[in-house]
Design a protein around this motif. Structure first.
Motif, PDB file in Angstrom:
ATOM      1  N   GLU A   1     -27.977  -5.438  84.909  1.00 57.18           N
ATOM      2  CA  GLU A   1     -28.339  -5.914  86.249  1.00 57.18           C
ATOM      3  C   GLU A   1     -27.647  -7.239  86.552  1.00 57.18           C
ATOM      4  N   SER A   2     -27.734  -8.183  85.617  1.00 55.35           N
ATOM      5  CA  SER A   2     -27.118  -9.493  85.826  1.00 55.35           C
ATOM      6  C   SER A   2     -25.662  -9.522  85.387  1.00 55.35           C
ATOM      7  N   ASP A   3     -25.208  -8.459  84.724  1.00 53.95           N
ATOM      8  CA  ASP A   3     -23.831  -8.360  84.254  1.00 53.95           C
ATOM      9  C   ASP A   3     -23.489  -9.517  83.316  1.00 53.95           C
ATOM     10  N   GLU A   4     -24.328  -9.674  82.274  1.00 56.72           N
ATOM     11  CA  GLU A   4     -24.082 -10.741  81.313  1.00 56.72           C
ATOM     12  C   GLU A   4     -24.656 -10.384  79.948  1.00 56.72           C
TER      13      GLU A   4
ATOM     14  N   GLU B   1     -26.907 -10.933  76.839  1.00 56.06           N
ATOM     15  CA  GLU B   1     -28.174 -11.568  76.495  1.00 56.06           C
ATOM     16  C   GLU B   1     -28.098 -12.179  75.092  1.00 56.06           C
TER      17      GLU B   1
ATOM     18  N   ASN C   1     -27.197  -7.115  79.686  1.00 57.21           N
ATOM     19  CA  ASN C   1     -28.023  -6.824  80.849  1.00 57.21           C
ATOM     20  C   ASN C   1     -27.136  -6.282  81.962  1.00 57.21           C
TER      21      ASN C   1
ATOM     22  N   TYR D   1     -33.062  -3.176  81.886  1.00 56.45           N
ATOM     23  CA  TYR D   1     -31.618  -3.271  82.057  1.00 56.45           C
ATOM     24  C   TYR D   1     -30.917  -3.810  80.808  1.00 56.45           C
ATOM     25  N   ASP D   2     -31.683  -4.153  79.782  1.00 59.03           N
ATOM     26  CA  ASP D   2     -31.105  -4.709  78.556  1.00 59.03           C
ATOM     27  C   ASP D   2     -30.715  -3.584  77.601  1.00 59.03           C
TER      28      ASP D   2
ATOM     29  N   GLY E   1     -37.990  -6.127  84.113  1.00 57.01           N
ATOM     30  CA  GLY E   1     -36.558  -6.394  84.135  1.00 57.01           C
ATOM     31  C   GLY E   1     -35.817  -5.999  82.880  1.00 57.01           C
TER      32      GLY E   1
END
Length: 666
Positions: free
Chosen positions: A388-391, A393, A386, A456-457, A453
């Motif tokens: 957006e969250s910089d992580e 999934e 992701n 962003y994945d 959302g």
């Protein structure tokens, strides 16, 4: 528009977040839901089919994803079979295998899918590869290539028009009724036969599928090869061999306009294309004529080094008066290629994005084909990340090319309510028998994302290596680093020439340059474009091949080329902006329209080859390539040749000597 703007903002933010490293993986990797250890003598795509069979996928799913065909209540898959000389063909027959053609030690075949795994156990079967799906890729153009001089016999002992030569076109979207397929006087019909590979009927010998149409009456009664087949084949055939028709004063005449035409409406599989080549060459030999075949078709699953089953098969079938011409591809501006040279143990990453999906560029499904260096292994993982969250999934476990195997994994994102699934198939080949390279083929489907959302994945490829290298190609979509630096690496446009037309040793690969930057449509509207006449087309695919050969071999007009289109194609009418001229006869209308692509450049060269074969029927592929090197046009656009943009330059004919000559140009 708001969603796209937000996405751009987050992409910029993401490029600022990541410097040297991605966050560490903190979850447990998703294990494979199904593991299949395939025999070493089958291709990864074949292993993928076998894996799906063992998971009892529905017949509809298998037919759709692997282009299977039904005949006599049996489901077949088309395949190349490579033997080591010990194979007993009667054993194949015992399993219901239908052998179609043989070139050297490679057969094309139809195999009952329920017998596929057993066939792999037959002694002497060195490698089996089921057919891969591929895709389809004149007035001013004739002048720029100097073809008009040859048609007029300028400074020659005679005019050359393709008379006595068979021009074969393997494609789809044929309008058999178009007047351009008659001679220039509209008196003699020039399509002698057509093989519709996807239709039921009477197949040509020695094949067991499709429907063959022979003779003017039968072909014209059939009218076309499918009302929804488009116009690609009609346009291509018109460039190579159309007469323009006396009904339209021959303005849009093709190159070899007095040649005999043989058409193959293909299923767009590598095996079917090979069968089409055999069919055309076999017919030409039966009427004692040389033949040139155009293949404006290509794809990016394969080694890109000339060792694919199709390229090897092609090497064995060409020869004197048997010439193959193919389109280099239309991905010259697409970053579908990824490569990296590893030093000490390193890990690199690259994201896959689908720019054509402007609202949701992370969503798409594609194959990624990765080829390593002979004698060394590499390791891969597939991640959902992701931006957006910089992580992370989700992610797969690591798969090494040190062993063979086929794995199915279903990744799921972090949605609280309803998690989205990302099915992933990974097939690992320790050493491909055709080139000894380690090989991984990945398929993923990231379309099960919602409209908020999850945009962003992104799927992110991860490759680990030590003192080795790899090349990877994305079938659809591109590689990107979103502006970051190593270890996140960007895709590139190098080695974007495609399999089929762009990689073979014995296939003449054709790139495209711009021959027209304005035209007036049928309604009198003027259309102009920013590119310059004579410059390389921005879409023309680039070399080199994976083994370092210069490709394309030559370039030809391919940007805004006018030719015939299919009268059964609703996209082309008198009000279509691409239509420039028409022919009316009673209630019937046929059109000429603009198209662009190396698909248009390739038949230009195929037609020129037909003119050379009229002068010398025994020319070989290497002699044809030498003629092109001797007669290519170079200028400020081409720069010093050969190079991996233009090959040996822009193709044109300066002059032809008499038929008794070796066809070396003045």
């Amino acid at each position: 528009m708001k969603r796209i703007t937000i996405l751009i903002v987050f992409l910029v933010a993401f490029s600022q977040i990541i410097n040297a490293q991605l966050p560490k993986k903190t979850k447990q990797a998703t294990k494979a839901s199904f593991v299949y250890h395939q025999p070493k003598n089958c291709s990864p795509y074949t292993a993928l089919l076998l894996s799906n069979l063992k998971q009892k996928r529905s017949a509809d799913y298998l037919i759709e994803h692997f282009n299977l065909m039904k005949s006599d209540n049996e489901t077949y898959v088309s395949a190349f079979i490579k033997t080591d000389g010990r194979l007993d063909k009667s054993l194949l027959a015992g399993y219901g295998v239908k052998l179609n053609t043989q070139v050297g030690n490679i057969y094309t075949s139809l195999i009952p899918i329920n017998q596929l795994e057993d066939v792999l156990s037959i002694e002497g079967l060195e490698y089996l590869e089921i057919g891969q799906k591929v895709e389809p890729q004149l007035d001013a153009a004739r002048e720029q290539t100097r073809v008009n001089w040859v048609h007029n016999g300028t400074d020659l002992s005679q005019a050359y028009t393709g008379d006595g030569v068979v021009v074969g076109v393997i494609d789809g979207g044929f309008d058999y009724t178009h007047p351009t397929f008659y001679d220039a006087d509209y008196a003699q019909y020039r399509i002698s036969r057509a093989w519709e590979q996807g239709e039921n009927g009477t197949p040509p010998a020695p094949f067991d599928y499709g429907n063959e149409l022979i003779g003017q009456t039968t072909i014209l009664n059939n009218a076309n090869d499918g009302t929804n087949a488009g116009s690609h084949g009609t346009h291509v055939a018109g460039i190579a061999a159309g007469s323009g028709s006396a009904l339209s004063d021959n303005t849009y005449k093709g190159i070899a306009y007095e040649s005999e035409i043989v058409l193959v409406s293909t299923t767009m599989q590598t095996t079917g294309i090979a069968d089409g080549v055999y069919y055309i060459f076999d017919y030409a030999a039966s009427v004692n004529k040389p033949a040139v075949i155009n293949m404006s078709i290509g794809g990016h699953i394969g080694p890109h080094d000339g060792t694919s089953m199709f390229d090897t098969w092609s090497d064995g079938i060409v020869g004197e008066g048997r010439i193959l011409v193919g389109a280099a591809g239309n991905e010259g501006s697409a970053k579908l290629h990824l490569d990296y040279d590893f030093g000490a143990e390193e890990t690199i990453y690259s994201f896959i994005t689908f720019p054509g999906n402007t609202e949701h560029p992370s969503a798409g499904a594609t194959f990624i084909d990765i080829w390593g260096e002979v004698g060394s292994d590499f390791t891969i993982a597939v991640n959902v990340y992701n931006i957006e969250s910089d992580e992370y999934e989700a992610y797969t476990e690591y798969f090494s090319t040190s062993t063979d195997g086929s794995y199915n994994v279903v990744l799921q994102d972090n949605d609280l309510m309803f998690s989205d699934e990302v099915p992933v198939s990974i097939v690992v080949e320790h050493s491909n028998p055709n080139n000894n390279k380690p090989h991984v083929e990945i398929y993923f489907d990231n379309t099960d994302q919602d409209e908020s959302g999850d945009i962003y994945d992104y799927v992110m490829l991860e490759v680990v290596g030590t003192n080795t290298s790899f090349d990877a190609w994305c079938k659809s979509g591109i590689f990107t680093n979103f502006g970051n630096t190593s270890p996140i690496i960007d895709g590139n446009t190098n080695s974007t020439v495609g399999e089929i037309g762009g990689t073979g040793n014995s296939i003449i690969s054709v790139g495209a340059y711009s021959s027209k930057n304005s035209y007036t449509d049928f309604q009198g509207n003027q259309h102009s474009f920013a590119f310059e006449v004579g410059e390389i087309a921005s879409f023309s695919s680039l070399g080199p091949t994976a083994d370092g050969r210069i490709k394309p071999d030559i370039t030809a007009p391919g940007n805004k080329v006018i030719s015939s289109v299919n009268s059964f194609d609703a996209n082309y009418t008198s009000t279509s902006s691409k239509v420039v001229a028409g022919i009316n006869s009673g209630a019937d209308s046929w059109w000429f329209a603009t198209m662009q692509g190396t698909s248009m450049a390739s038949p230009m060269v195929a037609g020129i080859v037909a003119l050379w074969l009229e002068a010398n029927q025994t020319l070989t592929p290497s002699e044809i390539k030498q003629l092109m090197q001797n007669n290519s046009w170079t200028d400020a656009y081409t720069g010093s040749v050969p190079n991996n943009t233009w090959g040996y330059g822009a193709c044109f004919i300066s002059s032809l000597q008499s038929k008794s000559s070796s066809c070396v140009q003045n």
